[in-house]
Design a protein around this motif. Structure first.
Motif, PDB file in Angstrom:
ATOM      1  N   ALA A  40      11.878   2.524   0.556  1.00 37.75           N
ATOM      2  CA  ALA A  40      12.047   1.331  -0.279  1.00 37.75           C
ATOM      3  C   ALA A  40      11.541   0.109   0.470  1.00 37.75           C
ATOM      4  N   TRP A  41      11.294  -0.977  -0.261  1.00 32.44           N
ATOM      5  CA  TRP A  41      10.929  -2.244   0.382  1.00 32.44           C
ATOM      6  C   TRP A  41      12.147  -2.791   1.109  1.00 32.44           C
ATOM      7  N   PRO A  42      11.996  -3.347   2.301  1.00 33.56           N
ATOM      8  CA  PRO A  42      13.151  -3.884   3.036  1.00 33.56           C
ATOM      9  C   PRO A  42      13.718  -5.117   2.341  1.00 33.56           C
ATOM     10  N   GLN A  43      15.020  -5.292   2.451  1.00 33.55           N
ATOM     11  CA  GLN A  43      15.699  -6.417   1.806  1.00 33.55           C
ATOM     12  C   GLN A  43      15.229  -7.769   2.324  1.00 33.55           C
ATOM     13  N   GLY A  44      14.960  -7.879   3.611  1.00 31.52           N
ATOM     14  CA  GLY A  44      14.558  -9.157   4.192  1.00 31.52           C
ATOM     15  C   GLY A  44      13.099  -9.513   3.983  1.00 31.52           C
ATOM     16  N   GLY A  45      12.331  -8.600   3.408  1.00 28.18           N
ATOM     17  CA  GLY A  45      10.926  -8.881   3.164  1.00 28.18           C
ATOM     18  C   GLY A  45      10.037  -8.731   4.379  1.00 28.18           C
ATOM     19  N   GLU A  46      10.548  -8.104   5.449  1.00 27.78           N
ATOM     20  CA  GLU A  46       9.754  -7.895   6.659  1.00 27.78           C
ATOM     21  C   GLU A  46       9.839  -6.435   7.094  1.00 27.78           C
ATOM     22  N   ILE A  47       8.701  -5.897   7.475  1.00 26.08           N
ATOM     23  CA  ILE A  47       8.632  -4.512   7.936  1.00 26.08           C
ATOM     24  C   ILE A  47       8.199  -4.532   9.402  1.00 26.08           C
ATOM     25  N   ARG A  48       9.095  -4.145  10.298  1.00 19.62           N
ATOM     26  CA  ARG A  48       8.770  -4.053  11.725  1.00 19.62           C
ATOM     27  C   ARG A  48       8.159  -2.676  11.957  1.00 19.62           C
ATOM     28  N   LEU A  49       6.966  -2.677  12.502  1.00 23.97           N
ATOM     29  CA  LEU A  49       6.207  -1.438  12.641  1.00 23.97           C
ATOM     30  C   LEU A  49       6.476  -0.735  13.968  1.00 23.97           C
ATOM     31  N   PRO A  50       6.511   0.594  13.944  1.00 22.47           N
ATOM     32  CA  PRO A  50       6.750   1.359  15.170  1.00 22.47           C
ATOM     33  C   PRO A  50       5.482   1.601  15.990  1.00 22.47           C
ATOM     34  N   LEU A  51       4.348   1.059  15.561  1.00 23.32           N
ATOM     35  CA  LEU A  51       3.068   1.236  16.251  1.00 23.32           C
ATOM     36  C   LEU A  51       2.586  -0.097  16.790  1.00 23.32           C
ATOM     37  N   SER A  52       1.873  -0.064  17.907  1.00 15.56           N
ATOM     38  CA  SER A  52       1.365  -1.300  18.473  1.00 15.56           C
ATOM     39  C   SER A  52       0.142  -0.997  19.323  1.00 15.56           C
ATOM     40  N   PRO A  53      -0.830  -1.881  19.385  1.00 12.90           N
ATOM     41  CA  PRO A  53      -1.029  -3.033  18.510  1.00 12.90           C
ATOM     42  C   PRO A  53      -1.605  -2.594  17.158  1.00 12.90           C
ATOM     43  N   VAL A  54      -1.320  -3.377  16.119  1.00 12.72           N
ATOM     44  CA  VAL A  54      -1.865  -3.102  14.791  1.00 12.72           C
ATOM     45  C   VAL A  54      -2.993  -4.090  14.547  1.00 12.72           C
ATOM     46  N   ARG A  55      -4.158  -3.565  14.196  1.00 11.05           N
ATOM     47  CA  ARG A  55      -5.347  -4.411  14.006  1.00 11.05           C
ATOM     48  C   ARG A  55      -5.452  -4.935  12.580  1.00 11.05           C
ATOM     49  N   ASN A  56      -5.203  -4.081  11.585  1.00  8.71           N
ATOM     50  CA  ASN A  56      -5.242  -4.549  10.201  1.00  8.71           C
ATOM     51  C   ASN A  56      -4.618  -3.543   9.252  1.00  8.71           C
ATOM     52  N   LEU A  57      -4.314  -4.027   8.069  1.00  6.78           N
ATOM     53  CA  LEU A  57      -3.797  -3.190   6.991  1.00  6.78           C
ATOM     54  C   LEU A  57      -4.992  -2.809   6.127  1.00  6.78           C
ATOM     55  N   THR A  58      -5.090  -1.546   5.754  1.00  4.54           N
ATOM     56  CA  THR A  58      -6.247  -1.109   4.968  1.00  4.54           C
ATOM     57  C   THR A  58      -5.904  -0.820   3.513  1.00  4.54           C
ATOM     58  N   ALA A  59      -4.684  -0.413   3.237  1.00  3.66           N
ATOM     59  CA  ALA A  59      -4.286  -0.120   1.858  1.00  3.66           C
ATOM     60  C   ALA A  59      -2.777   0.054   1.792  1.00  3.66           C
ATOM     61  N   ALA A  60      -2.253  -0.120   0.596  1.00  2.00           N
ATOM     62  CA  ALA A  60      -0.828   0.149   0.364  1.00  2.00           C
ATOM     63  C   ALA A  60      -0.683   0.608  -1.081  1.00  2.00           C
ATOM     64  N   ARG A  61       0.260   1.500  -1.295  1.00  2.00           N
ATOM     65  CA  ARG A  61       0.487   2.014  -2.643  1.00  2.00           C
ATOM     66  C   ARG A  61       1.949   2.409  -2.808  1.00  2.00           C
ATOM     67  N   VAL A  62       2.361   2.427  -4.069  1.00  2.00           N
ATOM     68  CA  VAL A  62       3.739   2.763  -4.405  1.00  2.00           C
ATOM     69  C   VAL A  62       3.713   3.911  -5.405  1.00  2.00           C
ATOM     70  N   HIS A  63       4.618   4.860  -5.201  1.00  2.00           N
ATOM     71  CA  HIS A  63       4.739   5.984  -6.120  1.00  2.00           C
ATOM     72  C   HIS A  63       5.796   5.637  -7.176  1.00  2.00           C
ATOM     73  N   PRO A  64       5.387   5.600  -8.434  1.00  2.00           N
ATOM     74  CA  PRO A  64       6.355   5.334  -9.498  1.00  2.00           C
ATOM     75  C   PRO A  64       7.141   6.606  -9.837  1.00  2.00           C
ATOM     76  N   ALA A  65       8.109   6.492 -10.735  1.00  2.00           N
ATOM     77  CA  ALA A  65       8.897   7.657 -11.139  1.00  2.00           C
ATOM     78  C   ALA A  65       7.992   8.712 -11.776  1.00  2.00           C
ATOM     79  N   SER A  66       7.010   8.269 -12.528  1.00  2.00           N
ATOM     80  CA  SER A  66       6.035   9.195 -13.119  1.00  2.00           C
ATOM     81  C   SER A  66       4.710   8.446 -13.275  1.00  2.00           C
ATOM     82  N   GLY A  67       3.658   9.198 -13.429  1.00  2.00           N
ATOM     83  CA  GLY A  67       2.360   8.567 -13.616  1.00  2.00           C
ATOM     84  C   GLY A  67       1.608   8.395 -12.318  1.00  2.00           C
ATOM     85  N   ALA A  68       0.530   7.625 -12.408  1.00  2.00           N
ATOM     86  CA  ALA A  68      -0.380   7.433 -11.277  1.00  2.00           C
ATOM     87  C   ALA A  68       0.216   6.519 -10.216  1.00  2.00           C
TER      88      ALA A  68
END
Length: 189
Positions: A64-92
């Motif tokens: 789920a999305w974090p309540q505070g609106g921040e995601i602390r990543l377990p990897l370092s260093p991070v250079r960039n975000l390339t994509a993000a997606r969410v799985h709905p209950a059904s559908g694409a």
């Protein structure tokens, strides 16, 4: 949060030629072994430092999305975000608009801030996927010299002392290699 490696680095932080020069090897008889030891040494130095040395693709999976609106990543260093997606209950799968997630520059541990509207996940587990590139860079010269030196010293140590290491000592870094890694050691989340 689950980090998943998607692709390994294209190159190692230390070339086979550099390791052979360090060992003063002139023939090619044991190139395969030495190449394998370089990869193993990189993995051990990455584990000891908590830093990924050469660029590699990773996926972070969240329930789920974090309540505070921040995601602390377990990897370092991070250079960039390339994509993000969410799985709905059904559908694409629903893509997340790139401007909705911002990688906070200079944060350690790396931090993603939710900066805009994001789709709501539709399932309880593994509903959100964020793809990113982590590592100091795509080339060897982008990796800090002490970490490169730690990789070459460890790989060469294993090469020179194969079969001589007591199993409990194999998982430890020597004091000189640990000292090279120490300034880069990342605090674990």
């Amino acid at each position: 949060m689950t980090p998943l490696a998607l692709t390994p680095p294209v190159i190692e932080p230390v070339s086979l030629v550099e390791a052979k020069d360090f060992l003063r090897i002139v023939n090619d008889d044991e190139d395969e072994l030495l190449g394998t030891l370089i990869t193993a040494a990189r993995l051990m130095i990455e584990a000891a430092s908590g830093r990924l040395l050469i660029e590699q693709d990773w996926r972070i999976v969240l329930d789920a999305w974090p309540q505070g609106g921040e995601i602390r990543l377990p990897l370092s260093p991070v250079r960039n975000l390339t994509a993000a997606r969410v799985h709905p209950a059904s559908g694409a799968v629903e893509p997340v608009v790139p401007s909705a997630l911002t990688l906070v520059a200079g944060s350690d541990p790396p931090l993603i801030r939710i900066a805009g509207p994001v789709p709501a996940p539709g399932r309880a587990r593994a509903a959100i996927e964020i793809d990113l590139v982590a590592g100091f860079g795509a080339t060897r010269d982008m990796v800090p010299a002490p970490l490169r030196q730690a990789v070459v010293r460890l790989a060469c140590r294993w090469f020179e002392h194969r079969g001589d290491v007591v199993s409990r000592d194999a998982a430890r870094l020597t004091a000189e290699i640990a000292a090279l890694v120490a300034p880069f050691r990342r605090v674990r989340l």
